[in-house]
Design an enzyme around this catalytic site. Structure first.
Site, PDB file in Angstrom:
ATOM      1  N   TYR A  53       0.755  -1.232   0.097  1.00 35.60           N
ATOM      2  CA  TYR A  53      -0.081   0.230  -0.020  1.00 35.60           C
ATOM      3  C   TYR A  53       0.755   1.344  -0.244  1.00 35.60           C
ATOM      4  O   TYR A  53       1.902   1.371   0.652  1.00 35.60           O
ATOM      5  CB  TYR A  53      -0.920   0.214   1.312  1.00 35.60           C
ATOM      6  CG  TYR A  53      -1.952  -1.024   1.477  1.00 35.60           C
ATOM      7  CD1 TYR A  53      -2.526  -1.650   0.058  1.00 35.60           C
ATOM      8  CD2 TYR A  53      -2.457  -1.385   2.445  1.00 35.60           C
ATOM      9  CE1 TYR A  53      -3.250  -2.818   0.428  1.00 35.60           C
ATOM     10  CE2 TYR A  53      -3.677  -2.073   2.491  1.00 35.60           C
ATOM     11  CZ  TYR A  53      -3.775  -2.781   1.391  1.00 35.60           C
ATOM     12  OH  TYR A  53      -5.082  -4.020   1.602  1.00 35.60           O
ATOM     13  N   GLY A 212     -16.980  -0.886  -2.985  1.00 36.24           N
ATOM     14  CA  GLY A 212     -16.315   0.394  -3.554  1.00 36.24           C
ATOM     15  C   GLY A 212     -17.234   1.448  -3.689  1.00 36.24           C
ATOM     16  O   GLY A 212     -16.905   2.164  -4.594  1.00 36.24           O
TER      17      GLY A 212
END
Length: 320
Positions: A53, A212
């Site tokens: 990340y 999402g």
């Protein structure tokens, strides 16, 4: 805040897990630190990240800088990170070889400015590395005090069963958790992953709990003119528009925001330990925490199953 054990382990974690994937990408370091402070204030003690990340390590560095500010931030946090993804340009800079596990773990510890990780997770199954090699590397890390527990992410049901069988053969604890894509719209893990998780005593940590943003009230915001539907949601919204309309109407009838209902539904699933929330702002964190107070009765749960049909346990879903 409510707490529960992570699977069959003695480790207690909050019913919401703070996901940090947006830190360093969508959210700068100052705001990321503020969100983590607010999460601790709410009682959220379970933080999830990954070495990849933030452009290969940036997010772990943000967490490390936050831990370094003191205030028992590290001591109060159950820290989970992941190994597997490509972190360099050389052949052994990815996957689950003993070499990469050793190097990746040491690099994560350095970025996170800590001497141990509570839950070290396989970010994906590695089909090219034998379990004897993987478990030996994890046993060594546990013996060195660098990790306490092992988890998986994006495993199929048979991967979980195999991993556990191989760990037990070595008299090792094995996995204590599995992170999977799971939400009202995507319920495929109900076929085999959830039965495997329950049989093995693993905690289930759903990622993308609101698909999402599709389950976060996208139509309501669109109608109010508060934002344009993002390009990545346009196709998904077109495919599921009827269900999303019914879902947002049900949320309104229940007196809650759609995102609260989506998270609350997961919290009502017996196998779920803690959905991963990924707030980009403090307001989004506040909204996620409100889901803890939402109680869905049998009628509401049944209606959600009508709107978003689930899966039966395999093989009954497709055979007798």
């Amino acid at each position: 805040m409510e707490y529960t054990h992570l699977g069959r382990s003695g480790l207690q974690v909050s019913r919401l897990c703070l996901g940090t994937m947006n830190f360093g990408q969508e959210t700068d370091e100052v705001d990321s630190h503020a969100i983590m402070d607010a999460a601790l204030d709410y009682g959220i003690n379970y933080f999830d990240t990954a070495n990849v990340y933030g452009d290969r390590g940036g997010t772990e560095k943000i967490l490390g800088n936050w831990f370094a500010t003191g205030g028992e931030r590290r001591e109060r946090t159950v820290l989970a990170t992941k190994v597997y993804s490509d972190m360099g340009d050389w052949p052994n800079d990815c996957r689950l070889s003993a070499l990469n596990i050793r190097r990746a773990l040491d690099a994560s510890l350095k970025r996170l400015k800590t001497d141990y990780i509570d839950i070290y997770q396989f970010h994906h199954i590695d089909r090219q590395t034998p379990w004897d090699e993987i478990w030996q590397a994890m046993e060594t890390a546990v013996a060195q005090g660098k990790i306490l527990y092992v988890g998986s992410s994006n495993f199929a049901g048979w991967h979980i069963a195999t991993a556990q069988a191989e760990a037990h053969r070595r008299n090792f604890t094995g996995l204590v958790s599995e992170q999977s894509l799971y939400n009202l719209l995507t319920r495929d893990i109900e076929l085999e992953v959830i039965p495997a998780v329950e049989a093995s005593g693993l905690g289930l940590i759903p990622w993308s709990p609101l698909s999402g943003g599709l389950l976060g009230g996208v139509l309501g915001r669109q109608h109010k003119g508060k934002r344009r539907v993002e390009d990545r949601l346009t196709k998904a919204l077109a495919a599921h528009r009827d269900a999303i309309e019914q879902y947002e109407k049900l949320a309104a009838d229940l007196g809650h925001e759609p995102g609260e209902i989506g998270l609350a539904w997961l919290l009502h699933q017996p196998a779920v330990t803690a959905p991963i929330i990924g707030p980009r702002t403090g307001d989004q964190l506040d909204a996620a925490v409100r889901a803890l107070d939402v109680r869905l009765d049998a009628e509401a749960l049944s209606r959600l199953d009508e709107i978003f049909p689930g899966r039966k346990t395999a093989p009954e879903h497709y055979a007798w």
